[in-house]
Design a protein around this motif. Structure first.
Motif, PDB file in Angstrom:
ATOM      1  N   SER A   1       0.714  -1.220   0.035  1.00 46.58           N
ATOM      2  CA  SER A   1      -0.092  -0.126   0.013  1.00 46.58           C
ATOM      3  C   SER A   1       0.797   1.192   0.070  1.00 46.58           C
ATOM      4  CB  SER A   1      -0.918   0.037   1.210  1.00 46.58           C
ATOM      5  OG  SER A   1      -1.839  -0.941   1.257  1.00 46.58           O
TER       6      SER A   1
ATOM      7  N   GLN B   1      -7.168   0.823  -0.567  1.00 39.86           N
ATOM      8  CA  GLN B   1      -7.395  -0.212   0.358  1.00 39.86           C
ATOM      9  C   GLN B   1      -8.621  -0.014   1.035  1.00 39.86           C
ATOM     10  OE1 GLN B   1      -4.112  -1.955   2.327  1.00 39.86           O
ATOM     11  NE2 GLN B   1      -5.347  -3.711   2.981  1.00 39.86           N
TER      12      GLN B   1
ATOM     13  N   ASP C   1      -5.717  -1.322  -4.735  1.00 45.71           N
ATOM     14  CA  ASP C   1      -5.045  -1.781  -3.703  1.00 45.71           C
ATOM     15  C   ASP C   1      -6.205  -2.735  -3.184  1.00 45.71           C
ATOM     16  OD1 ASP C   1      -3.873  -2.400  -1.375  1.00 45.71           O
ATOM     17  OD2 ASP C   1      -3.314  -0.342  -0.538  1.00 45.71           O
ATOM     18  N   GLU C   2      -5.881  -4.087  -2.995  1.00 40.30           N
ATOM     19  CA  GLU C   2      -6.699  -4.864  -2.794  1.00 40.30           C
ATOM     20  C   GLU C   2      -8.392  -4.903  -2.935  1.00 40.30           C
ATOM     21  OE1 GLU C   2      -5.641  -7.221   0.498  1.00 40.30           O
ATOM     22  OE2 GLU C   2      -3.674  -6.412   0.742  1.00 40.30           O
TER      23      GLU C   2
HETATM   24 MG   LIG Z   1      -1.948  -2.732   2.420  1.00 38.91          MG
END
Ligand SMILES: [Mg+2]
Ligand SMILES: Nc1ncnc2c1ncn2[C@@H]1O[C@H](COP(=O)(O)OP(=O)(O)O)[C@@H](O)[C@H]1O
Length: 316
Positions: free
Chosen positions: A49, A97, A174-175
């Motif tokens: 991240s 995220q 991010d994810e």
């Molecule tokens: Mg992360």
């Protein structure tokens, strides 16, 4: 091959902490061609991240960024605040995220698009918003809803629509699917992949599900303790991983066919404020030798576009 749309070299991020500087990202480098897909994997805390936040220049004090980030040839770290504001979303966008909880809870989805367009001096008519929602598989009526009226998958689709609204050249995700259940994960990832291809953007996708990642990306980058310890074409990395950490990650892959229990990797990563000399993975590495305790391994080329930072990468 066309010129890279993003080039990163010697990227480091340090946070000032009570225990001294914590090196969260350490000398990361990669380049992406238009439309290319890079996956970043690694355990929680490995710096994934922080890396994408640094690309967006979204690291806040006490964090500091070093290195070089060229976005379409422009030096991101040298942009003025105004140039940076204009480049965000328009040339490079981030699905952060936990993006769905970053949607403003008191605004209808329509207003969130309108704010984005207004910030970039563009008009947001209903047709444009409906078209964007349609591209990510959502009905036009979603524009009139508040975030809490949408499911997790729908909210994540809204975040993707916002990220592509101004047709950026690079998407950082991010994810984007980690909070969703497995079936919805696959659908949302398929949508992200489709719209990314349609606009021809390069993408950096962060995820910890190696299996899901393997099907999506062209190249994979494995992060450990802030370093990119292995990068390469996804097939080559899965077929012949050269860093012991990558081998352990792939070994820890929960396989749908084998149905064996997920096995974590024993041990913990080194402290970011007090790094031992030598290889950051030495304390958990089954193949570590005396040299690994003293000498940090540089990235070695082990195949076409395939590098691994291990003293024994060639022999692996
Ligand atoms: Mg992360
Ligand atoms: N504001 C901060 N101050 C100090 N350390 C931070 C800060 N933000 C992140 N870190 C540290 O940076 C490291 C990398 O974090 P992160 O990039 O979030 O990892 P990942 O996304 O791979 O899980 C972690 O060890 C984390 O504790």
């Amino acid at each position: 091959m066309s010129a890279p749309v993003i080039e990163v070299a010697g990227l480091s991020v340090r946070y000032r902490t009570a225990k001294g500087p914590a090196l969260a990202v350490d000398d990361v480098g990669f380049a992406l061609s238009p439309g290319e897909r890079l996956g970043l994997v690694g355990e929680s805390g490995s710096g994934k991240s922080t890396t994408v936040l640094a690309l967006m220049r979204m690291i806040k004090p006490p964090g500091a960024i070093d290195g070089r980030i060229l976005l379409e040839g422009r030096d991101v770290l040298a942009l003025s605040e105004e140039e940076l504001r204009r480049a965000r979303f328009a040339r490079m966008s981030l699905v952060p995220q936990g993006a769905m909880s970053s949607l403003n809870p008191v605004l209808r989805i329509r207003s969130q698009f309108a704010d984005l367009f207004a910030a970039h001096g563009e008009r947001a008519d209903g047709h444009r918003i409906a078209a964007l929602l349609a591209r990510v598989g959502l009905p036009a009526g979603v524009a009139d809803r508040h975030p809490h009226e949408l499911s997790g998958g729908m909210k994540q689709r809204v975040c993707i629509a916002l990220a592509i609204a101004l047709t950026p050249a690079v998407i950082l995700a991010d994810e984007p699917t980690s909070a969703l259940d497995v079936v919805v994960q696959k659908q949302v990832l398929a949508t992200l992949g489709r719209v990314q291809q349609e606009i021809g953007a390069a993408i950096v996708l962060i995820g910890h599900d190696m299996a899901l990642m393997a099907h999506f990306v062209d190249r994979i980058g494995v992060m450990y303790a802030g370093r990119l310890v292995e990068t390469g074409p996804v097939k080559a990395v899965f077929r012949a991983p050269r860093h012991p950490y990558t081998r352990m990650l792939i070994g820890a892959l929960p396989s749908l066919t084998e149905r064996r229990a997920f096995q974590g990797i024993p041990g913990v990563p080194p402290s970011l404020t007090d790094r031992p000399p030598g290889c950051p993975f030495q304390t958990r590495c089954p193949a570590a030798e005396a040299r690994c305790r003293t000498e940090a391994p540089p990235a070695r080329t082990v195949g076409p576009g395939h590098e691994a930072a291990c003293h024994f990468a060639e022999a692996a």
